[in-house]
Design a protein around this motif. Sequence first.
Motif: not given
Length: 396
Positions: A131-140, A195-202, A335-342
């Motif tokens: 879920v977090a991977s898809f949300a991060a993808l949408a951020d990036l 993924v730790s090296s990416i940092g926070e994408t939000r 702010s809703q990308r995580g919920a959408a990804s889930g």
Amino acid sequence: MTAPPPTRPGAGPDESRPALFTAAFVRLSLADLVYFSATGVAIYALPAYVTGPVGSDEAAAGLAFGAFAVTALVLRPFAGRLSDTRGRRPLLVGGALLASVAMFLTAFAETVPLIVALRLLFGAAEAAFFVASFAALADLAPATRMGEALSYNSLGLYLGLTLGPPLGELLVSTIGFTGAWYGAAALLVIAAAVVSSIGETRAPSEAPEAKAPLIHRPALPAALGLLTSILPVGGFLAFAALYARDVGVASSSLPLAVYGLVVVVCRVAFAKVPDRLPALPLGAVSLLVIGVGLGLPAVSATPTGLLIGAALMGLGVSFSTPAFFTAIFATASASQRGAASGTASAMLDVGLGGGPIILGLVAESLGINGAFGVGAAIALTGCLWTLALARRLTTA
């Protein structure tokens, strides 16, 4: 003079063609490849481990194999909420490390109940990471290249699940099952480090809602379209090898290889197509192709019919997932990308888990070709649903 609008993470200076292949995007895709390669190791090793050293039977192997889907499905909405409120990075790193622990401990599990418990733990880890991977993808990903980003990023999943089983076979044959579990655990630690090296994408400005939803309701209509593409695929993946044997294909794995090869080639060759066409109409056409692809072996019980059908299935899936995920993320704010990804990724669990169950029940009475026919009908029904949804949104 007005200030230029802020750019999203991953956007470049050219707003007409913003950058996609940023360092963060490449690292996220690489982490997905490593993560799902470890999953692929387990796909090979787990059934043999349960029926070999553990001394149980195929039914227990199936139970152990599928147990992870229970916790993954239940926890995906909660992972989506945490991704929106706490950020993507904690779930990416924590999910990969928790999965590593589950793999590592499997080397010491000598009973089926303990293995099932560890697979349930792995399901919780996968819910967080996926879920977090898809949300991060949408951020990036730039909004104008979302479909292309999904096409390229999904190669990590497909290649990982393709390369992982041969790697698992190599590890088991050379250093045993313990080495295979240790190897999978090591891969997951590497994924956590990447993924730790990416940092926070939000972005810091993307403040979470006071009460982030578990289910992103605006995404549900498009998510149902996605589900009608995954249910038939789940059934095809479960029964293609058995049907290949029935109709006389020389290698029972050949239809699956054809399907996977078509998906990988099309995702690379036509990665930009989902951004150039409206998402829902493209999803509808993809469902039509999936329906024809599954219907062909249902009416033509021949090697040619099955292999052409597998190629058509791969062609449809190549565009269906990017199309529907693009439509789903279009309904969500930052702010809703995580919920959408889930919400969207839960459909993958339902489809890949439910498809074999539903079509398996049909196959008991109508045969595998009858099950494929029902799967084709599901895809074609989804095509009509998606066309109606696209028309409703156009006229709204």
